[in-house]
Structure formats: structure tokens, C-alpha cells
Design an enzyme around this catalytic site. Structure first.
Site, PDB file in Angstrom:
ATOM      1  N   GLU A  62       7.411 -10.903  -8.671  1.00  0.00           N
ATOM      2  CA  GLU A  62       7.844 -11.723  -7.541  1.00  0.00           C
ATOM      3  C   GLU A  62       6.832 -12.818  -7.217  1.00  0.00           C
ATOM      4  O   GLU A  62       7.158 -13.780  -6.533  1.00  0.00           O
ATOM      5  CB  GLU A  62       8.129 -10.844  -6.316  1.00  0.00           C
ATOM      6  CG  GLU A  62       6.918 -10.296  -5.580  1.00  0.00           C
ATOM      7  CD  GLU A  62       6.201  -9.164  -6.325  1.00  0.00           C
ATOM      8  OE1 GLU A  62       6.604  -8.824  -7.450  1.00  0.00           O
ATOM      9  OE2 GLU A  62       5.214  -8.657  -5.764  1.00  0.00           O
TER      10      GLU A  62
ATOM     11  N   ILE B 147      -2.605  -6.515  -9.181  1.00  0.00           N
ATOM     12  CA  ILE B 147      -3.452  -6.502  -7.982  1.00  0.00           C
ATOM     13  C   ILE B 147      -3.709  -5.046  -7.597  1.00  0.00           C
ATOM     14  O   ILE B 147      -2.787  -4.342  -7.175  1.00  0.00           O
ATOM     15  CB  ILE B 147      -2.767  -7.233  -6.809  1.00  0.00           C
ATOM     16  CG1 ILE B 147      -2.403  -8.668  -7.209  1.00  0.00           C
ATOM     17  CG2 ILE B 147      -3.668  -7.226  -5.569  1.00  0.00           C
ATOM     18  CD1 ILE B 147      -1.458  -9.352  -6.244  1.00  0.00           C
TER      19      ILE B 147
ATOM     20  N   HIS C  27       3.377  -7.644 -10.594  1.00  0.00           N
ATOM     21  CA  HIS C  27       4.148  -8.284  -9.513  1.00  0.00           C
ATOM     22  C   HIS C  27       4.945  -9.506  -9.991  1.00  0.00           C
ATOM     23  O   HIS C  27       4.483 -10.639  -9.783  1.00  0.00           O
ATOM     24  CB  HIS C  27       3.173  -8.782  -8.439  1.00  0.00           C
ATOM     25  CG  HIS C  27       2.527  -7.719  -7.643  1.00  0.00           C
ATOM     26  ND1 HIS C  27       3.037  -7.260  -6.453  1.00  0.00           N
ATOM     27  CD2 HIS C  27       1.382  -7.024  -7.855  1.00  0.00           C
ATOM     28  CE1 HIS C  27       2.244  -6.326  -5.959  1.00  0.00           C
ATOM     29  NE2 HIS C  27       1.237  -6.162  -6.787  1.00  0.00           N
TER      30      HIS C  27
ATOM     31  N   GLU D 144       0.870  -1.178   0.000  1.00  0.00           N
ATOM     32  CA  GLU D 144       0.000   0.000   0.000  1.00  0.00           C
ATOM     33  C   GLU D 144       0.906   1.227   0.000  1.00  0.00           C
ATOM     34  O   GLU D 144       1.641   1.454   0.966  1.00  0.00           O
ATOM     35  CB  GLU D 144      -0.903  -0.071   1.239  1.00  0.00           C
ATOM     36  CG  GLU D 144      -2.020   0.919   1.234  1.00  0.00           C
ATOM     37  CD  GLU D 144      -2.910   0.841  -0.013  1.00  0.00           C
ATOM     38  OE1 GLU D 144      -3.289  -0.270  -0.434  1.00  0.00           O
ATOM     39  OE2 GLU D 144      -3.211   1.909  -0.577  1.00  0.00           O
ATOM     40  N   SER D 145       0.866   1.990  -1.086  1.00  0.00           N
ATOM     41  CA  SER D 145       1.845   3.067  -1.230  1.00  0.00           C
ATOM     42  C   SER D 145       1.700   4.153  -0.165  1.00  0.00           C
ATOM     43  O   SER D 145       2.689   4.765   0.245  1.00  0.00           O
ATOM     44  CB  SER D 145       1.753   3.677  -2.627  1.00  0.00           C
ATOM     45  OG  SER D 145       0.462   4.201  -2.853  1.00  0.00           O
TER      46      SER D 145
ATOM     47  N   ARG E  63      -3.482   5.625  -9.340  1.00  0.00           N
ATOM     48  CA  ARG E  63      -3.609   4.469  -8.442  1.00  0.00           C
ATOM     49  C   ARG E  63      -4.903   3.711  -8.737  1.00  0.00           C
ATOM     50  O   ARG E  63      -5.890   4.303  -9.158  1.00  0.00           O
ATOM     51  CB  ARG E  63      -3.614   4.925  -6.983  1.00  0.00           C
ATOM     52  CG  ARG E  63      -2.304   5.567  -6.567  1.00  0.00           C
ATOM     53  CD  ARG E  63      -2.380   6.060  -5.140  1.00  0.00           C
ATOM     54  NE  ARG E  63      -2.648   4.977  -4.208  1.00  0.00           N
ATOM     55  CZ  ARG E  63      -3.191   5.144  -3.004  1.00  0.00           C
ATOM     56  NH1 ARG E  63      -3.530   6.343  -2.591  1.00  0.00           N
ATOM     57  NH2 ARG E  63      -3.389   4.110  -2.221  1.00  0.00           N
TER      58      ARG E  63
ATOM     59  N   CYS F 108       4.398  -2.033  -8.472  1.00  0.00           N
ATOM     60  CA  CYS F 108       3.045  -1.683  -8.028  1.00  0.00           C
ATOM     61  C   CYS F 108       3.070  -0.519  -7.024  1.00  0.00           C
ATOM     62  O   CYS F 108       3.371   0.601  -7.435  1.00  0.00           O
ATOM     63  CB  CYS F 108       2.343  -2.928  -7.507  1.00  0.00           C
ATOM     64  SG  CYS F 108       0.562  -2.769  -7.586  1.00  0.00           S
TER      65      CYS F 108
HETATM   66  N1  GLN Z   1      -3.378  -0.072  -4.730  1.00  0.00           N
HETATM   67  C1  GLN Z   1      -2.120  -0.016  -4.045  1.00  0.00           C
HETATM   68  C2  GLN Z   1      -1.671   1.418  -3.839  1.00  0.00           C
HETATM   69  O1  GLN Z   1      -2.306   2.315  -4.270  1.00  0.00           O
HETATM   70  C3  GLN Z   1      -1.077  -0.785  -4.798  1.00  0.00           C
HETATM   71  C4  GLN Z   1      -1.427  -2.246  -4.831  1.00  0.00           C
HETATM   72  C5  GLN Z   1      -0.243  -3.163  -4.917  1.00  0.00           C
HETATM   73  O2  GLN Z   1       0.894  -2.815  -4.625  1.00  0.00           O
HETATM   74  N2  GLN Z   1      -0.534  -4.395  -5.261  1.00  0.00           N
HETATM   75  O3  GLN Z   1      -0.675   1.654  -3.224  1.00  0.00           O
END
Ligand code: GLN
Length: 187
Positions: free
Chosen positions: A172, A134, A170, A48-49, A106, A79
Site C-alpha cells: 500500500e 518496516i 507493505h 502494531e499487531s 515478529r 505486516c
Molecule cells: N513490528 C510490528 C508488529 O510486531 C509490525 C510492523 C508493521 O506492521 N510495519 O506488529
């Protein structure tokens, strides 16, 4: 042996460390500014940024990250990591490193498409890359120095700018090491 740090404030740190080790480098969890002096490259994971941003401020990491990256530390954001590396987001206000000359939207793929997988054509790759998205961002605007390596419907999802790389997806999670290998090769 090269050592690659993984920013370990929040998100899928372990998966990146495992993939890096499989590629034959030493992986170090970065939680404190001092660790930045011990690494040859850095991965910023997904998660989550906003949380990663807030925690980097709380742990005194935001400015040290900015200067290490400004001084040329090869860095790859996935992400949420892509968002954190960016210069700006389309909505809201959150701490950003600001090194990658892009504007990021986002959660850009919307509710119907919150999570999906797609075989991606990537410039320079011989076979498609199985990409997992995701709640992924896309890039809304790129600066002049930014090279777009892959897009979905004209929205960039993989970019490179000098020593910086970022993906909306992702790698990873699927274990395809080709993008991490690009980071290692840039050391
Ligand atoms: N939706 C997340 C964000 O805004 C990012 C999602 C993720 O890293 N898979 O930070």
C-alpha cells in the site's frame, strides 16, 4: 461492485483504502462486527499487531473475524496484519485470529535492518515487486496447506493458503496494486 473492507482499528488504513479504490472496488473501514456482513474481502493493515489484537478484543471483533474468515472471507494481512492472521508467534502472548497455518517471528530482520526496501521476485509475477519492509516479521514455519510465493534468504515473506494471503511488506506504500488485485480476483 465488489466491496473490500479494511480492518480500521489501528495502522495504515487510509493507504490500503486508497489503493483499493484505485483498483476500482469500494473500500469500507471495518470498525464493528456488523461491517463484516457487508464486505466481499478483507485487508488487515500493518501497524502494531499487539495493539490491533487488543483493540479487536475490546471492540468485540475477534470472534466475528474468526468466524467470517473460517466461513471463507478472502483475507489479506500485511505486516502486523500477517502476524494477527497467524496461528502463532515465536515470542510472547497476544490475541491472534489463528487462521493462517504459520508461525511468525515478529521484528525478524533485526535492528540493522529495521526498515529496508528490496526488489522481490514473486512466483507468478513477471517483474519484481518493489517491497517496503518496516520492522517486518518473517515466517518461521509453514503448515502443509501453505504456498510460499516469495522469500528472503529462505524466510517466507509472502504466503497464500486457500482464501488467505499475507505479506511481511507493505504494498500500500508504493502503490503497486498487483497483490491487492490478487485478493480482488479471489472474490
Ligand atoms: N513490528 C510490528 C508488529 O510486531 C509490525 C510492523 C508493521 O506492521 N510495519 O506488529
Amino acid at each position: 461492485m465488489s466491496r473490500v473492507g479494511v480492518l480500521a482499528l489501528q495502522g495504515d488504513v487510509r493507504e490500503h483504502m486508497r489503493l483499493l479504490e484505485q483498483l476500482g472496488v469500494d473500500a469500507l473501514a471495518v470498525k464493528k462486527p456488523g461491517a463484516l456482513d457487508q464486505i466481499d474481502a478483507l485487508v488487515i493493515p500493518g501497524g502494531e499487531s499487539t495493539t490491533i489484537g487488543k483493540m479487536s478484543v475490546r471492540f468485540g471483533l475477534l470472534d466475528p473475524l474468526r468466524s467470517a474468515i473460517r466461513d471463507g472471507l478472502p483475507t489479506y494481512g500485511t505486516c502486523a496484519g500477517m502476524i494477527f492472521l497467524a496461528g502463532a508467534v515465536t515470542d510472547g502472548d497476544q490475541p491472534l485470529i489463528g487462521a493462517l497455518d504459520v508461525v511468525v517471528r515478529r521484528n525478524a530482520f533485526g535492528r540493522q535492518n529495521e526498515s529496508f526496501e528490496a526488489p522481490l521476485e514473486i512466483s507468478g509475477f513477471e517483474t519484481p515487486f518493489h517491497a517496503v519492509f518496516i520492522r517486518a516479521p518473517w515466517i518461521e514455519k509453514v503448515g502443509g496447506e501453505v504456498e510460499v510465493l516469495s522469500s528472503i534468504d529462505d524466510h517466507p515473506v509472502f504466503v497464500r493458503q486457500g482464501h488467505l494471503m499475507a505479506t511481511s511488506f507493505h504494498p500500500e506504500l508504493t502503490g503497486d496494486g498487483r497483490i491487492h488485485q490478487m485478493l480482488i480476483d479471489s472474490i
